[in-house]
Write a protein that holds these residues in place. Structure first.
Motif, short mmCIF file in Angstrom:
data_model
loop_
_atom_site.label_atom_id
_atom_site.label_comp_id
_atom_site.label_asym_id
_atom_site.label_seq_id
_atom_site.Cartn_x
_atom_site.Cartn_y
_atom_site.Cartn_z
N ALA A 1 -5.39 7.76 73.95
CA ALA A 1 -6.21 6.73 74.60
C ALA A 1 -5.37 5.54 75.03
CB ALA A 1 -7.34 6.29 73.66
N TYR A 2 -4.51 5.04 74.10
CA TYR A 2 -3.67 3.89 74.46
C TYR A 2 -2.69 4.25 75.58
CZ TYR A 2 -5.17 0.57 70.86
OH TYR A 2 -5.89 -0.34 70.13
N SER A 3 -2.19 5.48 75.60
CA SER A 3 -1.29 5.88 76.68
C SER A 3 -2.00 5.83 78.03
CB SER A 3 -0.77 7.30 76.42
OG SER A 3 -0.02 7.33 75.22
N ALA A 4 -3.25 6.27 78.07
CA ALA A 4 -4.00 6.22 79.32
C ALA A 4 -4.34 4.79 79.73
CB ALA A 4 -5.28 7.05 79.19
N LEU A 5 -4.69 3.95 78.76
CA LEU A 5 -5.09 2.58 79.08
C LEU A 5 -3.90 1.67 79.37
CD1 LEU A 5 -7.86 2.17 76.36
CD2 LEU A 5 -8.21 2.25 78.82
N SER A 6 -2.71 2.08 78.98
CA SER A 6 -1.54 1.22 79.23
C SER A 6 -1.23 1.10 80.72
CB SER A 6 -0.32 1.79 78.50
OG SER A 6 0.02 3.07 79.01
N CYS A 7 -1.76 2.00 81.53
CA CYS A 7 -1.55 1.93 82.98
C CYS A 7 -2.48 0.94 83.66
CB CYS A 7 -1.74 3.32 83.59
SG CYS A 7 -0.64 4.57 82.93
N GLU B 1 6.30 7.36 66.93
CA GLU B 1 6.59 5.97 66.57
C GLU B 1 7.62 5.37 67.53
OE1 GLU B 1 8.83 2.74 64.84
OE2 GLU B 1 9.58 4.82 64.96
N VAL B 2 8.60 6.16 67.98
CA VAL B 2 9.61 5.66 68.92
C VAL B 2 8.95 5.27 70.24
CG1 VAL B 2 11.70 6.27 70.19
CG2 VAL B 2 11.39 7.06 67.83
N ILE B 3 8.04 6.10 70.72
CA ILE B 3 7.36 5.80 71.98
C ILE B 3 6.50 4.56 71.84
CG2 ILE B 3 5.72 6.71 73.69
CD1 ILE B 3 6.64 9.52 72.90
N LEU B 4 5.81 4.44 70.70
CA LEU B 4 4.96 3.27 70.49
C LEU B 4 5.79 2.00 70.41
CD1 LEU B 4 2.40 4.69 67.90
CD2 LEU B 4 1.90 3.91 70.21
N HIS C 1 -6.03 -7.86 71.32
CA HIS C 1 -6.54 -6.53 70.98
C HIS C 1 -5.54 -5.40 71.26
CE1 HIS C 1 -10.47 -8.19 70.19
NE2 HIS C 1 -10.48 -8.78 71.39
N PHE C 2 -4.91 -5.41 72.44
CA PHE C 2 -4.09 -4.25 72.82
C PHE C 2 -2.83 -4.16 71.94
CE2 PHE C 2 -1.26 -1.71 75.52
CZ PHE C 2 -2.12 -0.69 75.89
N LEU C 3 -2.08 -5.28 71.84
CA LEU C 3 -0.86 -5.25 71.02
C LEU C 3 -1.17 -5.05 69.53
CD1 LEU C 3 1.47 -7.90 72.68
CD2 LEU C 3 1.95 -5.47 72.33
N PRO C 4 -2.17 -5.72 68.98
CA PRO C 4 -2.49 -5.46 67.56
C PRO C 4 -2.89 -4.00 67.32
CG PRO C 4 -3.44 -7.54 68.25
CD PRO C 4 -2.90 -6.90 69.48
N GLY C 5 -3.67 -3.42 68.24
CA GLY C 5 -4.05 -2.02 68.08
C GLY C 5 -2.84 -1.11 68.10
N LEU C 6 -1.88 -1.40 69.01
CA LEU C 6 -0.66 -0.59 69.07
C LEU C 6 0.16 -0.72 67.78
CD1 LEU C 6 0.63 -1.09 72.74
CD2 LEU C 6 -0.27 1.00 71.73
N ARG C 7 0.21 -1.94 67.22
CA ARG C 7 0.98 -2.13 66.00
C ARG C 7 0.34 -1.37 64.84
NH1 ARG C 7 1.09 -7.72 67.99
NH2 ARG C 7 3.16 -8.09 68.91
N CYS C 8 -1.01 -1.38 64.77
CA CYS C 8 -1.69 -0.60 63.73
C CYS C 8 -1.41 0.89 63.90
CB CYS C 8 -3.20 -0.86 63.76
SG CYS C 8 -3.67 -2.54 63.33
N LEU C 9 -1.42 1.33 65.15
CA LEU C 9 -1.16 2.75 65.41
C LEU C 9 0.30 3.09 65.05
CD1 LEU C 9 -2.13 5.46 66.53
CD2 LEU C 9 -1.55 4.65 68.83
N THR D 1 2.01 1.77 62.69
CA THR D 1 2.06 1.88 61.23
C THR D 1 1.69 3.28 60.77
OG1 THR D 1 1.48 -0.47 61.05
CG2 THR D 1 1.18 0.92 59.08
N ASP D 2 0.64 3.86 61.44
CA ASP D 2 0.26 5.23 61.07
C ASP D 2 1.35 6.23 61.47
OD1 ASP D 2 -2.12 4.39 59.99
OD2 ASP D 2 -3.24 4.64 61.85
N MET D 3 1.89 6.03 62.68
CA MET D 3 2.85 7.01 63.18
C MET D 3 4.19 6.95 62.43
SD MET D 3 1.44 8.88 65.33
CE MET D 3 0.09 9.03 66.51
N GLU D 4 4.53 5.80 61.84
CA GLU D 4 5.77 5.74 61.07
C GLU D 4 5.73 6.72 59.91
OE1 GLU D 4 6.13 1.74 59.90
OE2 GLU D 4 7.03 1.04 61.79
N GLN D 5 4.56 6.93 59.36
CA GLN D 5 4.42 7.82 58.22
C GLN D 5 4.08 9.25 58.62
OE1 GLN D 5 1.46 6.07 55.63
NE2 GLN D 5 2.46 4.04 55.66
N LEU D 6 3.34 9.38 59.75
CA LEU D 6 2.82 10.71 60.09
C LEU D 6 3.63 11.41 61.17
CD1 LEU D 6 -0.98 9.70 60.17
CD2 LEU D 6 0.30 10.74 58.29
#
Length: 1192
Positions: free
Chosen positions: A1092-1098, A1129-1132, A1109-1117, A1119-1124
């Motif tokens: 969703a964020y990839s589509a909305l970034s355009c 995480e590199v793209i984010l 909202h946008f930057l905080p949401g990306l930072r939360c995401l 955090t999840d991708m660093e572990q999962l």
């Protein structure tokens, strides 16, 4: 590979036509009784030379043995007495026959240097095949091989620059110095040939105006001499140069276009070996002072054919040897005078024979037209009347060869002859029977007009005095135009002869925009002219009359060609018109090639059937495969259709089928349209006559479709499928016409006045008149009578004995239904193509046929019933393309109430069956997409979905909710507000959570497509309840569907909805996902959030929303991708960095933007100035250099 013109005559024939005297050395060699030339002639053989017969009749000797030198051959060729001359052609033939190749080559060289090129030697030494070493090749006729075999080939002059020396490197039969010598000889001869051609071309351009005509202009200075081609080209060059130098660019361009046959960049194009004169300004300033001649010339006032004379080297020798002695010139003149004397003797003999034959013809005419007593009376009056002694009748004039004026085939009245009493054939001055009772003669029969009589003056002036007196009238009949003016045609044939001579001179002087006015005159003359060569020239003028003929001009030419063909018959059309088409087949202008393509179709009915099915068909096939212009290929396809309408050679069926496939695969839409409009109907009509429409043509197309489906399991070629299926669709009207014509009731057809008219909507709209069933049958009355019997037969009597219809029902339909079940239901293009095919098929064959023959076969395969709900084999067919094609192609053919009920019931049953059996919904979705494209079916589809909304099964209600997503995009907002949103809100409060989740995609689609604020607010409130209601906090599937929907509709939704609703809720979902304890759920939510964020970034996002909202949401995401998922995480991280840079530099970017606007304006101004300066350039290189010079 270039095409070969079968109508072109051979090179030898063309050479014989151009230089008829080149090959007459043998024929014109005087015999023993002919008078010889003057003894002082240097070109005549010496009297004491040996006879050449020893050389010509001697046995063959080896070239390596007793060879004969060139000087011996030449001396022998010049031997003989003054009464005997041996032709050089005989000597050349003997040398070639005995394989004295080098001797013949030296002989050929000496003849060339003397200006007497011999065709036999020229053809032999210019043919590379005579010098190619071949193994096992038999010798050519009259040319026996030497002991060593054929000579090794040296590169020809035309390919000297691309000579492959490697092929001679290992040749042991010739030494290297011999090869070099041959090549040097060829190079030298090539240079000499080029120089001679340049001189001859200039001389030919200068001498186009006859010398006698020049004398007339010199004797009468007030009459201006017509401009010669060389003078015209020189003046054109000077005028164009003047226009360019004085900045008249547009005038120069127009002038160049009007003289497109001349290259204004190169002075040598005007005339070779001619120095360039001063420009127009210098000529004007020096017009009072005579200019010196640019070159030395020798004036020879004898007009004979160049190749006829032994001394024809005079023109070249005059330039090569300006110090020619007076004695040699005198000898040349004597030889020419001798030749002229011989020709004059032949001319007088032939003239006497012509006059004798004309007199005999006149006697026969008078004998037939006049009764014998009148003839005797007229003869006695002529004898007894002394006043008429100066004028003679036709009988008496035949004895005097000088009493008949010069005539053109005996059909002209000579005006000049009226001033010569001694040579004029005056009409009889006495009365005869025809004059006493005059009768009006038809205007078109010029031959029957009586001779005109003039009063004779009662004077005794001598004829010479009268002739000298009349010479002051200043009449001119020596020039070409003067000769035409002085002779008045008195018959139809003479009129045609005169037009044939004058039209080639008239056409070039008529404006291009008005040349179509000459078409009737050219065609009439070409049709009636007696000479084949003149007719060919006139038809050549017709096809080259206009450089780029437009549609109207081409129609005029085609109309004239058809009229010509009707008048002259197929033999002359083949011999005279087709060669003109062949010559233009590769013309550089597409309009001319278009004329050829259209001519082939227009002339098809008037050609011999053998030519029509062979040569013309091959011409059109070549143009279809090779021509690059769409409009030419379109005309080719239409002409091929006409050919198919007249062809009767059954062996050409396979060629016609390949032409159909080739043209259907053409990349141009207009070509493919012409195939469906003209070619396929004509080809189908022919196959109907052959009986192969349903036995060969249609089965071949079906087999190709099946093969395509078998090959396309991993990727179907939809374009080829469209090609075959569209061809099959165009064959439906001919197939139905064949079924009607072969029906059992055809013998009972009776045309009555009370036959009801055919309904307008009975048949689909045809693509062309040739696809109209009434046109194929013959008339609408006949079709109406057949349709009545057709419907009655199907409804009451059955199909027994109706073989063509039984083939359609038992073979064609089952095979089609099987093919339909094999196509990919996800391919909307394939589904649409087959749906349209079945729709046209059912509408053409009628409602009774559809109800009794088509629907039962589909229903038997689909087997919709409650017993089959759990039958996996029975439900498998419901997932294929058979469902949407049956629904959209068969059930929508007729739009009456019972038909609509049948369609609604079928869709409801399919939806219920697929839902209850947990089968894929692709076939149902394809049906909704195809039907939803037509607004007529929106209400019907909403009725089907409401049936699903109120269904007792939650599975059916889920399916209905998902179908709303497909229907919303095509339905107008009124129906969305009145029917769709209420149904979705009803489903959103369904007891089953799965049903409520199924409504989310439909709500998202409404937010994406609808603009009404009230409607959007209702949808927004419903989505907010899904996100904020505590009962949905742990609904993982609901959150997944909402995130997926936001990512799909967010980029296209209203910006306010995206900024105030979508992004804040995504931020909340990302925060909540950081606290998710279940790892699988956390991965699923994180993956959907990343999409969703990839589509909305355009999208454009305001700075406030970006920061809050946008930057905080990306930072939360992140955090999840660093572990999962570290790779995500590199793209984010890069996305976050990019967004932060955008926020920091937003103000700086605005300032830079204002500066970039100003700089771009300055740059545009400079570019505009530069391009305007470049636009002022001409073709002159000096002016191009001046553009970049600094202004002083």
């Amino acid at each position: 590979m270039t095409s070969v013109n079968p109508f072109n005559i051979s090179d030898s024939e063309e050479e014989a036509e151009r230089n008829p005297n080149d090959t007459d050395d043998t024929a014109r060699s005087p015999s023993g009784d002919a008078p010889g030339p003057p003894t002082g002639n240097p070109f005549s053989p010496p009297a004491d030379a040996d006879a050449p017969t020893l050389l010509l009749t001697s046995n063959r000797t080896s070239p390596s043995g007793e060879g004969i030198s060139v000087s011996a051959v030449v001396n022998s060729s010049m031997a003989g007495s003054a009464e005997t001359k041996v032709s050089v052609d005989i000597i050349a033939a003997q040398l070639l026959r005995d394989q004295y190749i080098l001797t013949a080559l030296e002989f050929h060289t000496e003849l060339l240097e003397a200006g007497r090129e011999l065709p036999r030697l020229r053809d032999y030494f210019s043919n590379p095949g005579n010098f190619e070493r071949q193994s096992g090749t038999p010798p050519a006729k009259d040319q026996a091989l030497a002991p060593g075999g054929p000579l090794n080939r040296a590169g020809s002059i035309s390919t000297l620059d691309s000579l492959d020396f490697a092929r001679y490197s290992d040749d042991g039969n010739r030494e290297s110095d011999e090869r070099v010598a041959v090549l040097e000889f060829e190079l030298r001869k090539a240079k000499e040939t080029i120089q001679a051609l340049r001189a001859n071309l200039t001389q030919a351009a200068e001498s186009e105006v006859p010398s006698q005509e020049r004398k007339n202009f010199k004797s009468s200075p007030e009459i201006q001499e017509p401009i010669r081609p060389l003078e015209k080209r020189a003046l054109n060059f000077l005028v164009n140069e003047y226009l360019l130098k004085n900045e008249y660019k547009l005038s120069s361009i127009t002038f160049s276009d009007e003289n497109d046959d001349q290259d204004f960049e190169l002075w040598d194009d005007v005339g070779l070996n001619i120095p360039k004169p001063p420009d127009l300004l210098q000529l004007y300033r020096n017009c009072g002072t005579p200019l010196s001649s640019p070159r030395d010339t020798v004036d020879v006032s004898v007009e004979v054919d160049y190749g006829d004379l032994p001394g024809n080297c005079l023109a070249q020798e005059s330039q090569k040897k300006p110090d020619l002695s007076q004695q040699q010139q005198t000898e040349v003149v004597q030889e020419l005078e001798y030749q002229i004397g011989l020709l004059n003797n032949d001319k007088q003999t032939l003239t006497q024979q012509i006059k004798k034959l004309q007199s005999e013809i006149q006697i026969l005419k008078r004998t037939i037209s006049s009764p014998p007593p009148t003839t005797l009376d007229l003869g006695s009056q002529n004898i007894s009347n002394p006043s008429s002694s100066s004028s003679t009748t036709t009988n008496t004039s035949s004895s005097d060869p000088l009493s008949v004026p010069p005539t053109d085939n005996g059909k002209y009245l000579d005006i000049q002859g009226a001033s010569e009493p001694e040579t004029d054939m005056d009409p009889p001055s006495t009365q005869n029977t025809s004059q006493t009772h005059p009768q009006p003669q038809p205007h078109s029969k010029l031959k029957s007009q009586p001779p005109v009589q003039f009063d004779k003056p009662n004077r005794k002036l001598s004829p010479a005095f009268l002739q000298a007196l009349l010479s002051f009238c200043r009449m001119c009949s020596d020039s070409r135009l003067g000769a035409e003016v002085s002779r008045i045609a008195d018959s139809e044939e003479s009129v045609m002869l005169m037009l044939g001579r004058c039209l080639p001179h008239i056409v070039p002087n008529v404006l291009l925009a008005k040349r179509e006015e000459l078409i009737p005159l050219i065609l009439c003359t070409a049709c009636l002219h007696p000479e084949p060569k003149e007719r060919d020239q006139l038809l050549h003028i017709l096809f080259n009359l206009i450089k780029r003929p437009d549609d109207e001009q081409r129609q005029m030419i085609l109309t004239g060609c058809v009229a010509f063909a009707r008048h002259v018959g197929p033999t002359r059309v083949e011999a005279e018109l087709l060669p003109q088409c062949w010559e233009q087949i590769n013309h550089k202008y597409p309009e001319r090639r278009l004329l050829v393509a259209e001519s082939c179709g227009a002339l098809a009915p008037y050609l011999p059937k053998e030519i029509r099915s062979s040569l013309v068909l091959s011409m059109l096939q070549q143009m279809l495969a090779e021509d690059k212009a769409d409009m030419v290929r379109e005309a080719v396809v239409k002409s091929l259709g006409i050919i198919m309408g007249y062809i009767d050679d059954t062996d050409k069926y396979s060629q016609g089928f390949e032409l159909m496939l080739l043209s259907l695969g053409d990349p141009s839409e207009r070509v493919v349209s012409a195939v469906h409009q003209v070619f396929i109907p004509a080809f189908a009509a022919w196959t109907t006559e052959l009986g192969t429409l349903h036995t060969a043509l249609i089965p071949s197309l079906l087999a190709r479709i099946e093969k395509l489906l078998m090959q396309g399991e991993h990727g179907l070629d939809e374009h080829k499928l469209h090609v075959f299926l569209s061809a099959l669709q165009s064959l439906i009207p001919p197939l139905f016409a064949m079924v009607l014509q072969n029906a059992p009731f055809t013998s009972r057809v009776k045309l009555r006045g009370d036959t009801p008219a055919i309904e307008v909507t009975r048949f689909p709209r045809p693509a062309s008149p040739l696809q109209d069933v009434s046109t194929i049958i013959g008339s609408r009355e006949m079709l109406s009578a057949l349709l009545l019997l057709y419907d009655n037969q199907l409804e009451h009597e059955g199909t027994t004995g109706w073989d063509s219809l039984l083939w359609v029902v038992n073979q064609f339909l089952p095979q089609l239904i099987e093919i339909v079940g094999r196509i990919n239901v996800m391919s909307s293009t394939c589904v649409h193509e087959f749906s349209r095919f079945f729709w046209r098929f059912c509408r053409t064959f009628g409602k009774i046929f559809t109800s009794t023959k088509v629907k039962p076969q589909f229903q038997e395969i689909l087997r919709l019933s409650e017993e089959n709900v759990d039958d996996s084999e029975g439900n498998d067919i419901l997932t294929k393309a058979t469902v949407p094609i049956y629904a959209t192609g068969v059930l929508t053919c007729y739009n009456q109430e019972e038909d609509r009920k049948l369609l609604v019931g079928f869709l409801e049953d399919v939806m219920t069956t697929l839902s209850l059996s947990h089968a894929p919904l692709d076939s149902l979705k394809a049906s909704f997409v195809e039907l939803g494209a037509n607004p007529v079916y929106h209400e019907l589809l909403l009725t089907v979905l409401w049936y699903g909304v109120v269904h007792t099964s939650a599975l059916v209600r889920c399916t209905a909710a998902r179908m709303f997503e497909l229907l919303v995009k095509g339905v107008n907002e009124t129906l969305v507000a009145q029917r769709v949103v209420p149904a979705l809100i009803t489903l959103s409060s369904d007891p089953e959570i799965s049903v409520r989740i199924s409504t989310i995609p439909a709500f998202g689609t409404i937010m994406e497509t609808v603009t009404q604020k009230e409607l959007l607010e209702r949808v927004k409130m419903q989505l907010a309840s899904f996100l904020e209601d505590p009962q949905y906090q742990d609904q993982h599937s609901l959150h997944m569907e909402i995130i997926r929907t936001f990512g799909r509709v967010g980029p296209n939704a209203e910006p306010r909805f995206r900024d105030e609703f979508v992004l804040p809720h995504l931020h909340k979902l990302a925060q909540a996902n950081n606290c998710q304890a279940v790892e699988i759920k956390r991965i699923d939510i994180a993956t959907q959030l990343f999409e969703a964020y990839s589509a909305l970034s355009c999208c454009f996002i305001s700075e406030e929303v970006m920061v809050n909202h946008f930057l905080p949401g990306l930072r939360c995401l992140r955090t999840d991708m660093e572990q999962l998922s570290p790779e995500h995480e590199v793209i984010l991280s890069s996305m976050i960095k990019e967004c932060e840079i955008k926020v920091e530099n937003r103000g700086m970017a605005d300032a830079q933007g204002s500066m970039s606007i100003a700089s771009s304006l300055v740059g545009e101004d400079a570019k505009t100035k530069f391009l305007s300066k470049m636009g002022q350039l001409t073709t002159s290189g000096a002016m191009l250099a001046n553009v970049f010079q600094r202004k002083k």
